[in-house]
Design an enzyme around this catalytic site. Structure first.
Site, mmCIF file in Angstrom:
data_model
loop_
_atom_site.group_PDB
_atom_site.id
_atom_site.type_symbol
_atom_site.label_atom_id
_atom_site.label_comp_id
_atom_site.label_asym_id
_atom_site.label_seq_id
_atom_site.Cartn_x
_atom_site.Cartn_y
_atom_site.Cartn_z
ATOM 1 N N ASP A 110 5.017 -4.541 -3.913
ATOM 2 C CA ASP A 110 4.683 -4.650 -2.501
ATOM 3 C C ASP A 110 5.052 -6.020 -1.942
ATOM 4 O O ASP A 110 4.404 -7.023 -2.262
ATOM 5 C CB ASP A 110 3.176 -4.402 -2.350
ATOM 6 C CG ASP A 110 2.683 -4.517 -0.934
ATOM 7 O OD1 ASP A 110 3.512 -4.374 -0.011
ATOM 8 O OD2 ASP A 110 1.473 -4.729 -0.750
ATOM 9 N N SER B 17 2.121 -8.046 0.210
ATOM 10 C CA SER B 17 0.936 -8.703 -0.344
ATOM 11 C C SER B 17 1.390 -9.561 -1.519
ATOM 12 O O SER B 17 2.557 -9.515 -1.915
ATOM 13 C CB SER B 17 -0.122 -7.683 -0.781
ATOM 14 O OG SER B 17 0.351 -6.891 -1.871
ATOM 15 N N ASN C 28 -0.907 -10.430 -4.505
ATOM 16 C CA ASN C 28 -1.748 -10.392 -5.703
ATOM 17 C C ASN C 28 -1.398 -9.210 -6.589
ATOM 18 O O ASN C 28 -0.922 -8.176 -6.124
ATOM 19 C CB ASN C 28 -3.223 -10.302 -5.324
ATOM 20 C CG ASN C 28 -3.765 -11.599 -4.760
ATOM 21 O OD1 ASN C 28 -3.615 -11.882 -3.579
ATOM 22 N ND2 ASN C 28 -4.394 -12.397 -5.609
ATOM 23 N N TRP D 51 -3.237 -6.550 -9.108
ATOM 24 C CA TRP D 51 -4.514 -6.025 -9.570
ATOM 25 C C TRP D 51 -4.328 -4.655 -10.215
ATOM 26 O O TRP D 51 -3.399 -3.917 -9.876
ATOM 27 C CB TRP D 51 -5.544 -5.932 -8.443
ATOM 28 C CG TRP D 51 -5.219 -4.934 -7.359
ATOM 29 C CD1 TRP D 51 -4.579 -5.171 -6.182
ATOM 30 C CD2 TRP D 51 -5.536 -3.524 -7.373
ATOM 31 N NE1 TRP D 51 -4.470 -4.013 -5.455
ATOM 32 C CE2 TRP D 51 -5.046 -2.982 -6.161
ATOM 33 C CE3 TRP D 51 -6.182 -2.681 -8.278
ATOM 34 C CZ2 TRP D 51 -5.178 -1.632 -5.840
ATOM 35 C CZ3 TRP D 51 -6.305 -1.334 -7.949
ATOM 36 C CH2 TRP D 51 -5.812 -0.823 -6.749
ATOM 37 N N TYR E 42 -6.526 -3.874 2.360
ATOM 38 C CA TYR E 42 -5.210 -3.399 2.759
ATOM 39 C C TYR E 42 -5.363 -2.544 4.019
ATOM 40 O O TYR E 42 -6.469 -2.302 4.488
ATOM 41 C CB TYR E 42 -4.567 -2.565 1.647
ATOM 42 C CG TYR E 42 -4.282 -3.337 0.379
ATOM 43 C CD1 TYR E 42 -3.162 -4.151 0.279
ATOM 44 C CD2 TYR E 42 -5.128 -3.237 -0.725
ATOM 45 C CE1 TYR E 42 -2.890 -4.852 -0.886
ATOM 46 C CE2 TYR E 42 -4.867 -3.939 -1.889
ATOM 47 C CZ TYR E 42 -3.736 -4.744 -1.968
ATOM 48 O OH TYR E 42 -3.476 -5.440 -3.120
ATOM 49 N N ASP F 290 8.476 -4.820 4.527
ATOM 50 C CA ASP F 290 7.376 -4.431 3.638
ATOM 51 C C ASP F 290 7.712 -3.185 2.824
ATOM 52 O O ASP F 290 7.682 -2.066 3.329
ATOM 53 C CB ASP F 290 6.124 -4.191 4.482
ATOM 54 C CG ASP F 290 4.883 -3.960 3.647
ATOM 55 O OD1 ASP F 290 4.979 -3.979 2.406
ATOM 56 O OD2 ASP F 290 3.809 -3.755 4.233
ATOM 57 N N THR G 242 4.943 -0.237 2.646
ATOM 58 C CA THR G 242 4.605 0.601 3.794
ATOM 59 C C THR G 242 5.714 1.617 3.994
ATOM 60 O O THR G 242 6.890 1.263 4.033
ATOM 61 C CB THR G 242 4.438 -0.256 5.064
ATOM 62 O OG1 THR G 242 3.305 -1.114 4.889
ATOM 63 C CG2 THR G 242 4.215 0.615 6.285
#
Length: 372
Positions: A77, A80, A82, A84, A121, A261, A264
Site C-alpha cells: 500500500d 500508508s 506501517n 501490521w 484506514y 495509491d 485503493t
C-alpha cells in the site's frame, strides 16, 4: 508495486475473477493468496512471489516474518507506511478467520512495549502492540523490521477481507509512532541497490495479475519512456494534478494534489466532484453508495484525461468503468478530506492498471508509462 540491477526483487501478481460484492467494498477487500516462490529469469539472483489480484480492485502478495518463516498475505500500500499482521492474542472475528503471527514460534522475535499501535484506514481500524523480527519480501531479507501485531480488529471490514495485513510503502513521515517502514530498512541494509520500486497492475486479460518490483523497475512491463513528476508533499506519494477533463468538460477549477495509491481500487475525489463526474457519465447511485451506469452506453461515454505536469494521461470508458458480471460500476467515488491534507484526489487502481508506476524515494518523484 526499473532498469535491471543485481539487487532487484520482483513480485508478480496472479489474477482472480471479478466479484460485485468485493467492488462494493472497494477498499482493501482481497482474495486469499496462492503463493509460489519463483526465480526471475531476467535478473540473476532475485526472488519473486506469486500474488493475487482480486476483482481488478485490490492487489496483494505474500511476505514472511520470523524464524522459521510465518507467511502472510498483505496489501502493498503506497497510501500508508506501517506493516501490521494479525496477532494470536486477538480474539476478534477478523483474527480468527486469518493467519495470525505467533511470537512464541519465532526465535528472532523481539517485543517492544514502548508503544501501542492504532491506525485508521478509509474502511477500517485496528489496535495492536509493537515488535521486530526478520522480514522477507520477494526474496529480500530485512533484519529487525518493526511491525505491529494486532490485538483488536473490530467490526466487519477486516473480518470479510481476504488479506491478512498491510505493508505500507508510503513516506516515513506518516508512519504511526515513527516506525521505520520496510522499504526504508531495505535501503539502509543494502538489501536493494536502488531506492526505487515499480508497480504493474494487470487485469482480466493479462497473463499475470501484476508485479511489484523492489530496488528498481521492470521495463518489460511498459512501453515508451517514463514521465516523472516531483512529490510535492512527503507523506503520501502526492504529486500535482494540474488539470482534469471529461471529454471537453473541465473538471478541476484549480490544481490539486493527487495521492498515487496502490491500496485503493477506485479514483477517490471530493464528494461534489464525484457527483458531477458521475452525473456527466449518466451513473446513478445505488443504496450501497456505489454508482452504476448502463453497460450499453460505454461506447458513447467521453474519455477522462488527468494532467500531471504538462503531460496528459487518458482513460477510456473501458478503463474507468468496471464491468462486473454484466453490471457496470463507475470508477469514481467521493470522499472529502479536510485541510490541511485535503482537498485531495486519491488515484488508485483504475488509473494504475493502465499506467505502470515507479516510486523513486531517492529523487522524490513518481513516474508513469503506459503498461503493456
Amino acid at each position: 508495486m526499473l532498469p535491471a540491477v543485481a539487487a532487484l526483487s520482483s513480485v508478480p501478481l496472479q489474477h482472480i475473477p471479478n466479484s460485485l460484492d468485493s467492488i462494493t467494498r472497494f477498499n482493501r477487500k482481497i482474495e486469499r493468496i496462492q503463493s509460489d516462490a519463483q526465480s526471475l529469469a531476467a535478473v540473476a539472483g532475485t526472488g519473486s512471489v506469486t500474488l493475487n489480484d482480486y476483482s481488478d480492485a485490490q492487489y496483494y502478495g505474500q511476505i514472511s516474518l520470523g524464524t522459521p518463516a510465518q507467511n502472510f498475505n498483505v496489501v502493498f500500500d503506497t497510501g500508508s507506511s506501517n506493516l501490521w499482521v494479525p496477532g494470536d492474542k486477538c480474539t476478534d472475528s477478523a483474527c480468527k478467520t486469518h493467519t495470525t503471527f505467533k511470537p512464541s514460534k519465532s526465535s528472532t522475535y523481539k517485543a517492544n512495549s514502548s508503544y501501542t499501535f492504532a491506525i485508521q484506514y478509509g474502511t477500517g481500524a485496528l489496535e495492536g502492540t509493537y515488535a521486530s523480527d526478520v522480514l522477507n519480501i520477494g526474496g529480500l531479507t530485512i533484519q529487525n523490521q518493526g511491525f505491529a501485531v494486532s490485538t483488536k480488529e473490530p467490526g466487519t471490514t477486516f473480518a470479510v477481507a481476504k488479506f491478512d495485513g498491510i505493508l505500507g510503502l508510503g513516506y516515513d513521515r506518516i508512519a504511526v509512532n515513527q516506525t521505520v517502514p520496510p522499504f526504508y530498512n531495505a535501503i539502509a541494509q543494502k538489501a536493494v541497490a536502488s531506492p526505487v520500486f515499480g508497480v504493474y497492475l494487470g487485469n482480466t486479460k493479462t497473463a499475470i495479475g501484476g508485479e511489484l518490483t523492489l530496488g528498481g523497475y521492470n521495463s518489460a512491463r511498459f512501453t515508451g519512456n517514463l514521465q516523472y513528476f516531483p512529490v510535492r508533499r512527503k507523506g503520501y506519494w502526492e504529486i500535482a494534478l494540474n488539470n482534469v477533463t471529461l471529454g471537453t468538460d473541465q473538471i478541476l477549477s484549480a490544481p490539486l494534489g493527487a495521492a498515487i495509491d496502490t491500496g485503493t481500487s477506485l479514483i477517490v475525489v471530493p464528494t461534489a466532484t464525484a457527483t458531477a463526474i458521475n452525473k456527466k457519465i449518466g451513473a446513478t447511485k445505488g443504496f450501497t453508495g456505489q454508482y452504476t451506469v448502463s453497460c450499453s452506453k460505454l461506447s458513447s461515454l467521453p474519455n477522462l484525461t488527468l494532467t500531471f505536469g504538462n503531460v496528459d494521461f487518458t482513460l477510456a470508458p473501458k478503463d474507468y468503468i468496471l464491468n462486473i458480471q454484466g453490471i457496470c460500476l463507475s470508477g469514481f467515488t467521493g470522499l472529502d478530506i479536510p485541510a490541511p491534507t485535503g482537498p485531495l484526489w486519491i488515484v488508485g487502481d483504475v488509473f494504475l492498471r493502465k499506467f505502470y508506476s515507479v516510486y523513486d524515494l531517492g529523487k522524490d518523484q513518481v513516474g508513469f508509462a503506459k503498461a503493456v
